[in-house]
Design an enzyme around this catalytic site. Structure first.
Site, PDB file in Angstrom:
ATOM      1  N   GLY A 191     -14.358 -33.235   4.877  1.00  0.00           N
ATOM      2  CA  GLY A 191     -13.047 -33.225   4.762  1.00  0.00           C
ATOM      3  C   GLY A 191     -12.692 -32.459   5.974  1.00  0.00           C
ATOM      4  O   GLY A 191     -11.236 -32.962   6.015  1.00  0.00           O
ATOM      5  N   GLY A 249     -21.012 -30.724   2.770  1.00  0.00           N
ATOM      6  CA  GLY A 249     -21.499 -31.744   3.477  1.00  0.00           C
ATOM      7  C   GLY A 249     -19.522 -32.614   2.945  1.00  0.00           C
ATOM      8  O   GLY A 249     -19.458 -33.193   3.895  1.00  0.00           O
ATOM      9  N   ASP A 250     -19.517 -32.230   1.538  1.00  0.00           N
ATOM     10  CA  ASP A 250     -18.831 -32.256   1.592  1.00  0.00           C
ATOM     11  C   ASP A 250     -17.068 -32.352   2.762  1.00  0.00           C
ATOM     12  O   ASP A 250     -16.054 -32.493   2.876  1.00  0.00           O
ATOM     13  CB  ASP A 250     -17.799 -32.221   0.142  1.00  0.00           C
ATOM     14  CG  ASP A 250     -18.844 -33.707  -0.530  1.00  0.00           C
ATOM     15  OD1 ASP A 250     -18.720 -34.420  -0.870  1.00  0.00           O
ATOM     16  OD2 ASP A 250     -19.495 -33.670  -1.819  1.00  0.00           O
ATOM     17  N   SER A 251     -17.371 -30.496   2.165  1.00  0.00           N
ATOM     18  CA  SER A 251     -16.074 -29.670   2.917  1.00  0.00           C
ATOM     19  C   SER A 251     -15.997 -30.052   4.013  1.00  0.00           C
ATOM     20  O   SER A 251     -14.890 -30.387   5.336  1.00  0.00           O
ATOM     21  CB  SER A 251     -16.728 -28.312   3.005  1.00  0.00           C
ATOM     22  OG  SER A 251     -16.238 -27.796   1.672  1.00  0.00           O
TER      23      SER A 251
END
Length: 398
Positions: free
Chosen positions: A179, A174-176
């Site tokens: 980004g 989810g973070d990647s």
């Protein structure tokens, strides 16, 4: 490219970015911009720094994740919570094109650095605001982490074995993904600035939950039109067959894909079952999905009787569509990764040189390489902030 400034090459050379964000998603957006040539200055809380500095794996007490996640940036210590820090930050704004932050909604405003202030100082500024749930709505002020975005997006619900619990990946996807959306949105906004006669910037409100949700194309329209809730199917593909993970005779694993008739015929050639081309149960992808148990059993039995190397050779000869499931040690030795130089050596302050992923994608006219690995806290504070320091007050001179 100089030691003080790791930017200077790539399609975004000349772009200046202030990264005041922490941990993974928003800093990754800034790192992608640095990969493409932008000069990215990362400001961190003095004495503490970004929390990602404390994430494993470690070597000699240094976070290796930190080194790749923030590569190619310059690092300054700056406390925006103090009047002096906020004033110094405001002095920098006219010289930068982009600011990236991921504080909870209202934090910048509380420090006197809200969008109206920043864009008053630089009307062409692009301000990327990354949060778990967006700048408004009932969840806006909740803390956000990748697993929360994944859980709320629907992805986790459909991931895992049919009779098991929902599963997360072993990496904060989810973070990647957030980004990537962040970097894309910044470059899109910069194009808008360039085409606007008044060169007006804008504020980008990126919800990481909505970024994950956007990826899952068919779950939303499927529920809207069919009332269908997608459930877990393990490694079996939701929309094509046969497509699964299969153990081979030597205890290794193969991932099989292919939804078109051409790829299905090639895969049948690989296992010596061209006779199935005339089977009405497998006449098209929709029919194969409907009869997935039958076609999956045929391929599963074939893989169980052959080694991974044998399977790869047979499918390669037949033009089939499979791949070995590689661990990172195998990736380092893989001929395709080696031929593409997908892993490159990068200079590092602590270890001299470290290896990490190359810049993705490749640009034909603006070649790129990663800058140095992320450095120590405050590494570039003096060099970067000196031009913005207020002039000494003569009244205070002894």
């Amino acid at each position: 490219m100089t030691d003080a400034d790791p930017s200077g090459q790539g399609p975004l050379a000349g772009l200046r970015v202030l990264d005041i964000s922490t941990v993974v998603a928003a800093p990754f957006a800034a790192t992608l911009l640095a990969d493409y040539g932008a000069d990215v200055v990362k400001a961190e809380l003095p004495g503490e720094g970004d929390g990602l500095r404390s994430f494993p794996p470690f070597k000699d007490g240094k976070s290796l994740w930190w080194k790749v996640a923030n590569r190619g940036k310059r690092f300054v210590e700056l406390d925006l919570r103090t009047p002096e820090g906020a004033d110094l930050f405001a002095r920098m704004i006219p010289d930068f094109d982009v600011v990236i932050e991921n504080f909870r909604p209202g934090t910048l405003e509380r420090w006197g650095l809200g969008p109206d202030v920043l864009m008053g100082l630089n009307p062409s500024l692009v301000l990327l605001r990354v949060t778990g749930f967006g700048q408004d709505g009932p969840a806006a002020n909740r803390p956000g982490f990748a697993r929360l975005f994944e859980a709320m997006s629907g992805l986790t619900h459909m991931t895992g074995e049919p009779d098991g619990a929902p599963m997360h990946a072993g990496h904060p996807m989810g973070d990647s993904i957030g980004g990537v959306f962040g970097a894309l949105s910044v470059t899109t906004a910069l194009l808008s600035v360039r085409s606007d006669p008044q060169r007006r910037g804008q504020v980008i409100d990126l919800s990481l939950t909505e970024a994950m949700f956007r990826l899952l194309d068919f779950q939303t329209i499927g529920y809207d039109q069919l009332g269908r809730v997608i459930e877990r199917t393990g490694n079996r593909n939701q929309y094509s067959a046969p497509a699964d993970v299969y153990p081979t005779a030597d205890g290794r694993f193969i991932s099989l894909a292919g939804s078109t008739q051409a790829t299905f015929r090639a895969n049948l050639r690989a296992i010596g079952r061209e006779d199935l081309n005339d089977d009405p149960r497998f006449s098209g992808n929709a029919q194969r999905v409907e009869n997935v148990e039958a076609i999956d059993a045929i391929f599963r039995a074939w893989f169980a009787a052959h080694s991974q190397d044998e399977a790869i050779a047979r499918f390669r000869e037949a033009g089939g569509t499979l791949a070995p499931i590689l661990s990172i040690d195998q990736i380092f030795e893989d001929p395709q990764f080696q031929a593409r130089e997908a892993i490159v050596a990068v200079p590092d302050d602590d270890f001299g040189e470290v290896r990490m992923q190359a810049v993705v994608p490749r640009f034909s006219r603006s070649p790129t390489r990663p800058g140095r690995a992320a450095g120590r806290l405050g590494r570039d504070t003096e060099a970067v902030l000196r031009p913005y320091a207020p002039a000494p007050d003569p009244a205070r001179e002894p």
